[in-house]
Each structure stands twice: as C-alpha cells, then as structure tokens.
Write an enzyme that holds these catalytic residues in place. Structure first.
Site, PDB file in Angstrom:
ATOM      1  N   ASP A 126      -3.222   2.500  -5.963  1.00  0.00           N
ATOM      2  CA  ASP A 126      -1.997   2.499  -5.150  1.00  0.00           C
ATOM      3  C   ASP A 126      -1.838   1.280  -4.248  1.00  0.00           C
ATOM      4  O   ASP A 126      -1.098   1.340  -3.272  1.00  0.00           O
ATOM      5  CB  ASP A 126      -1.940   3.766  -4.297  1.00  0.00           C
ATOM      6  CG  ASP A 126      -2.985   3.752  -3.184  1.00  0.00           C
ATOM      7  OD1 ASP A 126      -3.950   2.997  -3.293  1.00  0.00           O
ATOM      8  OD2 ASP A 126      -2.814   4.509  -2.213  1.00  0.00           O
ATOM      9  N   GLU A 127      -2.522   0.191  -4.562  1.00  0.00           N
ATOM     10  CA  GLU A 127      -2.446  -1.005  -3.720  1.00  0.00           C
ATOM     11  C   GLU A 127      -2.331  -2.243  -4.573  1.00  0.00           C
ATOM     12  O   GLU A 127      -2.881  -2.299  -5.669  1.00  0.00           O
ATOM     13  CB  GLU A 127      -3.731  -1.158  -2.898  1.00  0.00           C
ATOM     14  CG  GLU A 127      -3.710  -0.523  -1.545  1.00  0.00           C
ATOM     15  CD  GLU A 127      -4.986  -0.856  -0.773  1.00  0.00           C
ATOM     16  OE1 GLU A 127      -5.607   0.091  -0.295  1.00  0.00           O
ATOM     17  OE2 GLU A 127      -5.345  -2.047  -0.677  1.00  0.00           O
TER      18      GLU A 127
ATOM     19  N   ASP B 162       0.866  -1.184   0.000  1.00  0.00           N
ATOM     20  CA  ASP B 162       0.000   0.000   0.000  1.00  0.00           C
ATOM     21  C   ASP B 162       0.902   1.233   0.000  1.00  0.00           C
ATOM     22  O   ASP B 162       1.642   1.450   0.963  1.00  0.00           O
ATOM     23  CB  ASP B 162      -0.884  -0.046   1.258  1.00  0.00           C
ATOM     24  CG  ASP B 162      -1.873   1.107   1.315  1.00  0.00           C
ATOM     25  OD1 ASP B 162      -1.886   1.932   0.377  1.00  0.00           O
ATOM     26  OD2 ASP B 162      -2.617   1.187   2.305  1.00  0.00           O
TER      27      ASP B 162
END
Length: 369
Positions: free
Chosen positions: A110-111, A10
């Site tokens: 974003d993960e 993350d």
DNA sequence: GTATGCTTTCGGC
DNA sequence: TTACGGCCGAAAGCATAC
C-alpha cells in the site's frame, strides 16, 4: 543542481478502507480486519483497523480478543482478511500512480515512492499540485484516500507522509528539512525500532535533533559503521537512496498456527506438508527454482527460531522441500525444549533458469585458470 | 584486513 | 484477566577465502 523531488504515497488504513468501500454500511463504525488463526473462536491478531476503531485503542498486531474487549459496548465490524482482493486493488492503484512518476518504486502492498524531479522541474510547488491531482484521481477512480509526503529524498518524504493522516498532504522543502526533523522522536526514522530506540534513550537521545547533535564517530562505535553512518546522515535529513522499480520477490514463505502447541514431529510435518505444497505451487507459477530452504518456528513463549539449508544446485521439487523441512524441524526440536505454536516454510536464493541438465563439468576446465 | 556468502534475527506493514 | 498473524526485506553475526 536541481534538488530531487520525491513523493511518498501511503494508503490510509488500507485493508479496512477497502472493506469500507466494499460495504459502505460499516463506514461509520469501528472496522477491524483480522487474521484468524483458527485455533479457537477469537484467536488471532488484528491486521488493520479504521480510525474509528483506533479511537477505542485498537491497534495492528493486537490480539483479536483484546480488540473485542475494547469495543465491547460498541457496534463494530470484525472482518477476516482477504489478501487476494487487497492485492487486486493494490495493483490497480499502483498502475495509476506509476503514471504520475518519472521513476516509481512500490513498497509493500500500500505504499509507493514517486520520483517526480523532472516533470516538476525541481519545483516543490508544482509537486504539491501534482500530488493533489494524484489524490483526486485515486479518489475518483478507486474510491480510496491516501496520505502523501513530499521531500527532497525518500527519508524525508516518508516522514512527511506520516505527519498528517489520514487523507493528508505534507510538503517539506529542502530548507525546511532541519526544522521539520529536529523535534520528532527518533523512532520516526526508518531503522530505529524498539532496540535502537532503547539504546539511544540510554545515551540521552530522544529526538532526531538530539541524534543530529551526537558525535558521529561515537554513533559508529556504538552501532557499527553502516548503521551508525546511516543514523547520523538520517538525523540531518541526508539520504541518497534512488527511487527504483523493485524486481520479483526474493523469498516465498508460508506460516501457519498449529491447532495446539506440540513437539511431535509427525504432527508438525503433517501441517508443514500443506505449507510446502502452497509454497511449491507459488514457485511453480513463478517458474523459478530455489537454492535455499528454510523453516520458521514460533515457540510457546512466542519467541522465534529459524533454520535453513542452502544447496549448491537449484531445486524446484516438492519432495526436496518436504524432505529438507523434515530434517530441519527434527534438528530444531533437538536444540530447543519448548513446544511449537506456529510453523513455517520458506524458499529463497532463486535461480531463473534450471537448465543445468548435463555435464556442467565440461565447462570447468575452460573458465578456471 | 577486506570481501563474500550463508544463517539467523529484527522489524515494518 | 488473559488474550497474539502472515508475510516481506534488511541487517547482524558468523565463517571462510584471499
């Protein structure tokens, strides 16, 4: 059988961190990335803030004007979002991460989940080393920090990553799952939002440990079979969801804030016409057709309404989009008395090929019994 | 009763 | 003092078919 070993990566305060990288001069002050709605000087919401800004109470989703008041006496950077740039950065990081996984699943911008079971031979120690190398690599090649969680499944990996931020690395081995989860508040579980949390609170459930003790059949009675079962399993750290690549998006939408609240259909369609064009352009680039067309309206009181229509045959024409949106907004206005603040257009239910040119009917007789 | 499909809302990021 | 985005997928809720 070997346990699965799942990593969740993350990225820390992603948008704001990218802005810091772009302009290191702002790195030691509050950075607030904003979505300006254009309605007035500071109208809009905060997308992401760096940790310095968070110390002053700035949070995602907060009105920009409120964030400004919290940072009144401080030298802070308020910057507009630049989605396209963030997406480019995201693609680079995801390509690197994919190289560290047996199986890979990107979640949002974003993960990502990495199933590394095979390459670490089921060893959590080796997984921790692999994760540290991954962090170093991302730092060196992308100049970005991330927080990583390692667990026996996606559920635990995700919660582990949240345990230490930013720039954290948290490992939860199978025999640590129970003691790790028990003290945490229930809303750390994916799927427990404001609604479920309130309901659980009324049932005397505050922590994941409380949830684990609660009678499973009663949970099912209250939340329904699917959700109740999920909550029970999640509370004891059970999750069998596989890590798998996600396909193309299932819907494409655009939403925008109107200059002023209105119920005037022409004013609304004037704005949504442009949104239709943007959606249409996206659809054209992806080379897909859509069967469902929907509209979204955020009313003056910030409540949300949506309407949609599904056609039997896929379409991809701008005109179809515009016409259907017009019909749906007209209908919506008849069903509500409030003014509209924001309006949106969405297409979904995609069909890959649109080669249904002629005489589909000739096939019907053969395939039906 | 179960499966399936569509519409709307919820909620994460 | 107030202040308020833009996406996305998942789930709920409902209707219909079998």
């Amino acid at each position: 059988m070997q346990p699965r070993v799942i990593i969740l990566v993350d990225f820390d305060y992603f948008f704001a961190q990218i802005e810091e990288r772009k302009n290191p001069y702002i790195k030691d002050k509050p950075v607030v990335v904003c979505v300006y709605s254009g309605r007035s000087q500071d109208s809009g919401a905060v997308s992401t803030a760096n940790y310095i800004a968070r110390k002053y109470g700035v949070k995602s989703g907060m009105p920009i004007a409120l964030a400004k008041s919290k940072l009144e006496s401080v030298d802070a950077a308020f910057l507009p979002v630049d989605y396209e740039f963030y997406e480019e950065v995201s693609e680079k990081t995801m390509t690197i991460l994919r190289g560290y996984a047996d199986r890979f699943e990107q979640v949002g911008i974003d993960e990502a989940f990495l199933d590394v079971s095979q390459r670490v031979g089921g060893s959590f120690e080796q997984a921790a080393e692999l994760a540290q190398r991954t962090k170093n690599d991302i730092q060196t090649r992308c100049e970005l920090t991330c927080s990583i969680g390692i667990g026996p499944n996606k559920l635990v990996a995700k919660i582990a990553a949240d345990a230490q931020k930013p720039d954290g690395l948290t490992v939860v081995k199978p025999d640590q799952v129970e003691s790790f989860l028990v003290p945490l508040p229930v809303d750390r579980l994916i799927g427990v939002g404001v609604k479920a949390k309130e309901k659980m609170e009324a049932m005397g459930i505050r922590t994941i440990g409380d949830l684990a003790k609660y009678d499973a059949r009663r949970l099912i009675e209250i939340f329904g079979r699917k959700l109740g079962t999920y909550f029970h399993n999640a509370s004891v750290g059970i999750d069998d969801e596989p890590v798998q690549e996600r396909g193309e998006a299932e819907s494409i939408s655009r939403i925008a804030t109107l200059k002023e609240d209105t119920r005037d259909l022409n004013a609304i369609l004037d704005r949504t016409d442009r949104l239709c064009e943007e959606v249409h352009e996206d659809v054209r680039q992806k080379g897909v057709s859509f069967k469902s067309i929907g509209i979204i309206a955020v009313l003056t009181d910030m409540s949300v309404r949506s309407r949609s229509k599904t056609y039997e045959n896929p379409a991809n024409e701008l005109e179809t989009l515009r016409r259907t949106a017009g019909e749906l907004f007209e209908k919506l206005l008849n069903e509500s008395e409030l003014k509209l603040r924001r309006v949106g257009i969405k297409v979904s239910n995609f069909a890959k090929e649109q080669k249904t040119q002629k005489r589909i009917t000739s096939f019907l007789g053969d395939s039906e019994s």
